[in-house]
Scaffold this motif. Structure first.
Motif, PDB file in Angstrom:
ATOM      1  N   LEU A 364       9.191  -3.984  -9.412  1.00 47.33           N
ATOM      2  CA  LEU A 364      10.027  -4.914 -10.179  1.00 47.33           C
ATOM      3  C   LEU A 364      10.454  -4.368 -11.522  1.00 47.33           C
ATOM      4  CD1 LEU A 364       8.119  -8.263  -9.474  1.00 47.33           C
ATOM      5  CD2 LEU A 364      10.198  -7.408  -8.361  1.00 47.33           C
ATOM      6  N   GLY A 365       9.793  -3.325 -12.035  1.00 43.37           N
ATOM      7  CA  GLY A 365      10.073  -2.853 -13.385  1.00 43.37           C
ATOM      8  C   GLY A 365      10.746  -1.508 -13.433  1.00 43.37           C
ATOM      9  N   ALA A 366      10.614  -0.889 -14.591  1.00 42.80           N
ATOM     10  CA  ALA A 366      11.196   0.431 -14.795  1.00 42.80           C
ATOM     11  C   ALA A 366      10.321   1.479 -14.101  1.00 42.80           C
ATOM     12  CB  ALA A 366      11.295   0.708 -16.284  1.00 42.80           C
ATOM     13  N   ASP A 367      10.733   2.743 -14.218  1.00 44.97           N
ATOM     14  CA  ASP A 367      10.020   3.841 -13.559  1.00 44.97           C
ATOM     15  C   ASP A 367       8.577   3.881 -14.052  1.00 44.97           C
ATOM     16  OD1 ASP A 367       9.072   6.135 -12.460  1.00 44.97           O
ATOM     17  OD2 ASP A 367      10.670   7.442 -13.195  1.00 44.97           O
ATOM     18  N   CYS A 368       7.650   3.519 -13.163  1.00 40.68           N
ATOM     19  CA  CYS A 368       6.248   3.436 -13.584  1.00 40.68           C
ATOM     20  C   CYS A 368       5.551   4.777 -13.485  1.00 40.68           C
ATOM     21  CB  CYS A 368       5.498   2.393 -12.757  1.00 40.68           C
ATOM     22  SG  CYS A 368       5.386   2.806 -10.999  1.00 40.68           S
ATOM     23  N   ALA A 369       6.218   5.786 -12.947  1.00 41.22           N
ATOM     24  CA  ALA A 369       5.618   7.112 -12.852  1.00 41.22           C
ATOM     25  C   ALA A 369       5.815   7.921 -14.116  1.00 41.22           C
ATOM     26  CB  ALA A 369       6.204   7.864 -11.663  1.00 41.22           C
ATOM     27  N   ALA A 370       6.670   7.451 -15.017  1.00 40.62           N
ATOM     28  CA  ALA A 370       6.990   8.234 -16.208  1.00 40.62           C
ATOM     29  C   ALA A 370       5.815   8.326 -17.168  1.00 40.62           C
ATOM     30  CB  ALA A 370       8.201   7.607 -16.923  1.00 40.62           C
ATOM     31  N   GLY A 371       4.917   7.357 -17.082  1.00 38.85           N
ATOM     32  CA  GLY A 371       3.788   7.342 -18.020  1.00 38.85           C
ATOM     33  C   GLY A 371       2.559   8.043 -17.515  1.00 38.85           C
ATOM     34  N   GLY A 372       2.656   8.804 -16.412  1.00 40.28           N
ATOM     35  CA  GLY A 372       1.497   9.511 -15.889  1.00 40.28           C
ATOM     36  C   GLY A 372       0.884   8.797 -14.698  1.00 40.28           C
ATOM     37  N   PRO A 373      -0.326   9.212 -14.283  1.00 40.55           N
ATOM     38  CA  PRO A 373      -0.964   8.639 -13.099  1.00 40.55           C
ATOM     39  C   PRO A 373      -1.169   7.130 -13.230  1.00 40.55           C
ATOM     40  CG  PRO A 373      -2.123  10.621 -13.837  1.00 40.55           C
ATOM     41  CD  PRO A 373      -1.144  10.264 -14.910  1.00 40.55           C
ATOM     42  N   LEU A 374      -1.106   6.443 -12.088  1.00 42.47           N
ATOM     43  CA  LEU A 374      -1.286   4.985 -12.100  1.00 42.47           C
ATOM     44  C   LEU A 374      -2.734   4.595 -12.345  1.00 42.47           C
ATOM     45  CD1 LEU A 374       1.035   3.848  -9.152  1.00 42.47           C
ATOM     46  CD2 LEU A 374       1.523   3.909 -11.605  1.00 42.47           C
ATOM     47  N   VAL A 375      -3.680   5.457 -11.999  1.00 42.91           N
ATOM     48  CA  VAL A 375      -5.102   5.192 -12.257  1.00 42.91           C
ATOM     49  C   VAL A 375      -5.708   6.405 -12.940  1.00 42.91           C
ATOM     50  CG1 VAL A 375      -5.454   3.542 -10.390  1.00 42.91           C
ATOM     51  CG2 VAL A 375      -5.699   5.966  -9.923  1.00 42.91           C
ATOM     52  N   THR A 376      -6.573   6.167 -13.906  1.00 43.08           N
ATOM     53  CA  THR A 376      -7.202   7.264 -14.641  1.00 43.08           C
ATOM     54  C   THR A 376      -8.509   7.671 -13.965  1.00 43.08           C
ATOM     55  OG1 THR A 376      -8.488   5.805 -16.078  1.00 43.08           O
ATOM     56  CG2 THR A 376      -6.228   6.346 -16.772  1.00 43.08           C
ATOM     57  N   VAL A 412       0.864   1.905   2.239  1.00 44.12           N
ATOM     58  CA  VAL A 412       1.933   1.120   2.879  1.00 44.12           C
ATOM     59  C   VAL A 412       3.325   1.569   2.444  1.00 44.12           C
ATOM     60  CG1 VAL A 412       0.413  -0.866   3.114  1.00 44.12           C
ATOM     61  CG2 VAL A 412       1.873  -0.693   1.111  1.00 44.12           C
ATOM     62  N   VAL A 413       3.432   2.260   1.298  1.00 48.09           N
ATOM     63  CA  VAL A 413       4.728   2.730   0.803  1.00 48.09           C
ATOM     64  C   VAL A 413       4.970   4.133   1.337  1.00 48.09           C
ATOM     65  CG1 VAL A 413       6.005   3.369  -1.293  1.00 48.09           C
ATOM     66  CG2 VAL A 413       4.608   1.293  -1.261  1.00 48.09           C
ATOM     67  N   PRO A 414       6.199   4.464   1.755  1.00 41.66           N
ATOM     68  CA  PRO A 414       6.468   5.799   2.312  1.00 41.66           C
ATOM     69  C   PRO A 414       6.052   6.914   1.358  1.00 41.66           C
ATOM     70  CG  PRO A 414       8.419   4.405   2.427  1.00 41.66           C
ATOM     71  CD  PRO A 414       7.394   3.625   1.698  1.00 41.66           C
ATOM     72  N   ASN A 415       5.466   7.956   1.936  1.00 43.96           N
ATOM     73  CA  ASN A 415       5.083   9.142   1.177  1.00 43.96           C
ATOM     74  C   ASN A 415       6.248  10.120   1.228  1.00 43.96           C
ATOM     75  OD1 ASN A 415       3.960  11.438   0.107  1.00 43.96           O
ATOM     76  ND2 ASN A 415       2.422  11.716   1.709  1.00 43.96           N
ATOM     77  N   PRO A 416       6.891  10.404   0.089  1.00 39.55           N
ATOM     78  CA  PRO A 416       8.082  11.272   0.131  1.00 39.55           C
ATOM     79  C   PRO A 416       7.784  12.696   0.586  1.00 39.55           C
ATOM     80  CG  PRO A 416       7.414  10.831  -2.129  1.00 39.55           C
ATOM     81  CD  PRO A 416       6.585   9.942  -1.262  1.00 39.55           C
ATOM     82  N   ARG A 441       7.284   6.482  -5.615  1.00 39.18           N
ATOM     83  CA  ARG A 441       6.634   6.475  -4.306  1.00 39.18           C
ATOM     84  C   ARG A 441       5.560   7.552  -4.236  1.00 39.18           C
ATOM     85  NH1 ARG A 441      12.054   6.165  -2.699  1.00 39.18           N
ATOM     86  NH2 ARG A 441      11.985   8.192  -1.619  1.00 39.18           N
ATOM     87  N   ARG A 442       5.840   8.711  -4.831  1.00 45.83           N
ATOM     88  CA  ARG A 442       4.841   9.792  -4.849  1.00 45.83           C
ATOM     89  C   ARG A 442       3.632   9.374  -5.690  1.00 45.83           C
ATOM     90  NH1 ARG A 442       8.024  13.503  -5.979  1.00 45.83           N
ATOM     91  NH2 ARG A 442       8.230  14.398  -3.883  1.00 45.83           N
ATOM     92  N   ALA A 443       3.863   8.741  -6.813  1.00 44.40           N
ATOM     93  CA  ALA A 443       2.756   8.308  -7.681  1.00 44.40           C
ATOM     94  C   ALA A 443       1.916   7.237  -7.003  1.00 44.40           C
ATOM     95  CB  ALA A 443       3.310   7.785  -9.016  1.00 44.40           C
ATOM     96  N   ILE A 444       2.576   6.339  -6.290  1.00 51.19           N
ATOM     97  CA  ILE A 444       1.842   5.274  -5.586  1.00 51.19           C
ATOM     98  C   ILE A 444       0.975   5.870  -4.482  1.00 51.19           C
ATOM     99  CG2 ILE A 444       2.133   3.299  -4.036  1.00 51.19           C
ATOM    100  CD1 ILE A 444       4.650   2.587  -5.708  1.00 51.19           C
ATOM    101  N   TYR A 445       1.536   6.833  -3.725  1.00 55.20           N
ATOM    102  CA  TYR A 445       0.739   7.445  -2.661  1.00 55.20           C
ATOM    103  C   TYR A 445      -0.445   8.201  -3.250  1.00 55.20           C
ATOM    104  CZ  TYR A 445      -0.771  10.038   1.385  1.00 55.20           C
ATOM    105  OH  TYR A 445      -1.541  10.550   2.389  1.00 55.20           O
ATOM    106  N   GLU A 446      -0.228   8.937  -4.337  1.00 54.34           N
ATOM    107  CA  GLU A 446      -1.326   9.697  -4.938  1.00 54.34           C
ATOM    108  C   GLU A 446      -2.417   8.766  -5.456  1.00 54.34           C
ATOM    109  OE1 GLU A 446      -3.909  12.435  -6.181  1.00 54.34           O
ATOM    110  OE2 GLU A 446      -2.199  12.716  -4.832  1.00 54.34           O
ATOM    111  N   ALA A 447      -2.025   7.628  -6.035  1.00 59.84           N
ATOM    112  CA  ALA A 447      -3.028   6.669  -6.502  1.00 59.84           C
ATOM    113  C   ALA A 447      -3.829   6.098  -5.332  1.00 59.84           C
ATOM    114  CB  ALA A 447      -2.357   5.544  -7.287  1.00 59.84           C
ATOM    115  N   THR A 448      -3.133   5.844  -4.209  1.00 58.11           N
ATOM    116  CA  THR A 448      -3.834   5.354  -3.019  1.00 58.11           C
ATOM    117  C   THR A 448      -4.804   6.412  -2.496  1.00 58.11           C
ATOM    118  OG1 THR A 448      -1.831   4.110  -2.465  1.00 58.11           O
ATOM    119  CG2 THR A 448      -3.530   4.249  -0.777  1.00 58.11           C
TER     120      THR A 448
END
Length: 521
Positions: A364-376, A412-416, A441-448
């Motif tokens: 729903l928001g802006a590019d969430c991958a720009a700030g680094g990994p989704l989980v530390t 669940v999100v496609p892995n590019p 999508r790449r950041a989401i897959y890596e976090a998963t």
């Protein structure tokens, strides 16, 4: 709890070595503790038959059903019959056969008792208390075993026991301490036990066994082991001598307990409650019949079927919610585990990483991958330690032979970077492509994937082979959002809380994977 039921014991008797003895002299079975009841009947020290040097250990010989037998010319009777003629017969001291305290044995109508004989009887009772899937569910068995003769024996020895005749055929669940007599024409022993239906896989069918050594006067000998209505011979030896060794059994009978099953508890968060695959049986926790834990019901492991689960998982669940109530009036999820729980399935930890919120925010928001990994890594390490402690706590509360199956989350999100996942296109799920760019999508897959590794490492850290990691990361590969082969998860939906969760085919895939890797019990 296992308890010994009081009985009629006449005369003093030795106790089983290293075995607790209750007031009536019957050896007590092991107590049903939280770790599960496992019968462990210890062999007692040998007992010397009065007037002889013969030492006897109860039930020392293998038992199997056998037909009544007799020496040629032996006089038939309602049990064990002496073969004595002339002076030997007249030298035997006669006795009035005593009244049996239980059900007196009866001879066949066309076979009236004659001559010198001893006969036996076993009176039994079985009842069930409690209800299946409760800790007080048990079969309660009591019995009285008697023998009586129409002459005086020089000595006698008796013992009784309860034998499992089902899953653990031949295993003794309980024995009384042996009893010995000097000159006698009657003896009896009684006992009983309570078999915990949810803590022991046997005990659905049992047999009461009655062992006797009967020493006749010198100069006469035993001629036959003739049939006794209602009983069967498991052993008969000593014909042609004055010491008869017999074991009689009631035959197998049902105790009233239901067939055993593997009790199953499903814990965790929305990926275990069934979020995303309505209708829901519980709207607050979004518990759905379509969730994977319901779908493995009936799977057979080590000959036992998996029961329908106690579904305690709840949408939005975090690690803390297994220890305390997640909502007012909702008990801690760990309360669902009982000492007889043999299977626990679990997904947990994603909400502790705020993964669902971050995934929706990315969409729903802006590019969430720009700030680094989704989980530390710091957060991953913190949750991993909490998970290991939780897994150990679950194992401590369930059956000692049980298994904790820990599932990681499917992507669940496609892995590019995976050719099995076609990228979003203008003519196919354009909203996903416009809301989740490739870097997201790449950041989401890596976090998963990081979450998957964290869960695996937490399982390994328990050092317990009964805690089993089930890899779910690539389970939806080829069936993620935008797939042309059938999608196994929801995209952005209304209500929003169902978004990015498995749909019914997705939960079926999770159930199939789980059933494939369930280990034997």
């Amino acid at each position: 709890m296992v308890a010994v039921i009081g009985g009629l014991l006449v005369s003093a008797q030795p106790a089983l070595a290293a075995t607790p003895v209750v007031d009536d002299g019957a050896a007590a079975p092991p107590t049903a503790r939280g770790e599960g009841w496992q019968p462990d009947i210890q062999k007692p020290d040998p007992v010397t038959l009065p007037g002889t040097t013969k030492k006897i250990t109860p039930f020392a010989k293998p038992l199997s059903p056998q037909q009544p037998e007799a020496l040629p010319g032996a006089t038939k009777g309602p049990g064990a019959t002496l073969k004595a003629d002339g002076a030997a017969r007249s030298a035997v001291r006669k006795a009035d056969r005593p009244a049996f305290r239980g059900a007196a044995p009866q001879a066949d109508p066309d076979d009236p008792p004659t001559g010198l004989y001893c006969t036996e009887a076993i009176t039994r009772n079985a009842s069930v208390s409690g209800a299946p899937n409760q800790t007080n569910y048990a079969a309660n068995i009591s019995y009285l075993a008697e023998f009586g003769c129409n002459f005086w024996l020089d000595a006698a020895y008796i013992a009784t026991g309860v034998i499992d005749r089902g899953r653990f055929d031949g295993q003794f669940l309980y024995t009384t301490a042996p009893r010995t007599y000097g000159p006698t024409y009657y003896g009896a022993t009684s006992g009983g036990l309570s078999i915990p239906g949810e803590l022991f896989d046997g005990g659905r069918n049992v047999e009461i066994a009655f062992e006797l050594y009967l020493l006749a006067p010198v100069g006469v000998y035993w001629g036959g082991c003739f049939s006794i209505p209602g009983l069967r011979y498991l052993l008969c030896e000593g014909l042609g001598t004055n010491l008869l060794h017999i074991v009689l059994g009631t035959g197998s009978f049902g105790t009233g307990l239901q067939p055993p099953v593997i009790r199953h508890v499903a814990l965790g968060d929305s990926y275990s409650s069934g979020t995303g695959a309505p209708p829901y049986s519980d709207e607050l926790c979004r518990r759905a019949p379509a969730t994977y834990s319901n779908l493995i019901t009936g799977t057979v492991l080590s000959g036992l079927p998996v029961d329908r689960p106690t579904l305690a998982a709840c949408h939005g669940g975090k690690i803390i919610d297994l220890y305390v109530g997640q909502h007012p009036g909702l008990p801690p999820q760990l309360d669902a585990i009982q000492p007889h729980t043999r299977l626990v399935t679990l997904t947990i930890g994603g909400n502790d990483l705020d993964f669902s919120l971050k995934l929706t925010g990315c969409y729903l928001g802006a590019d969430c991958a720009a700030g680094g990994p989704l989980v530390t890594q710091q957060k991953l390490d913190q949750v991993r330690v909490q998970l290991t402690a939780l897994y150990r706590q679950i194992r401590a509360e369930m059956h000692p032979s049980g298994k904790l199956m820990v599932l990681s989350y499917p992507a669940v999100v496609p892995n590019p970077d995976d050719p099995a996942d076609p990228p979003p296109a203008q003519d196919r799920c354009p909203n996903l492509g416009s809301n989740l760019v490739e870097s997201e999508r790449r950041a989401i897959y890596e976090a998963t994937a990081q979450t998957d590794r964290m869960i695996r490492d937490a399982v390994l850290a328990t050092g317990d082979s009964r805690v089993v990691y089930v890899n779910g990361l690539d389970l939806f590969r080829g069936h993620r959002l935008c797939s042309t082969n059938g999608v196994w998860a929801n995209g952005l939906t209304s209500p929003l809380s169902d978004s990015f969760h498995p749909n019914a085919p997705g939960y079926q895939a999770m159930a199939t994977r789980l059933a494939q890797v369930l280990p034997p019990f």
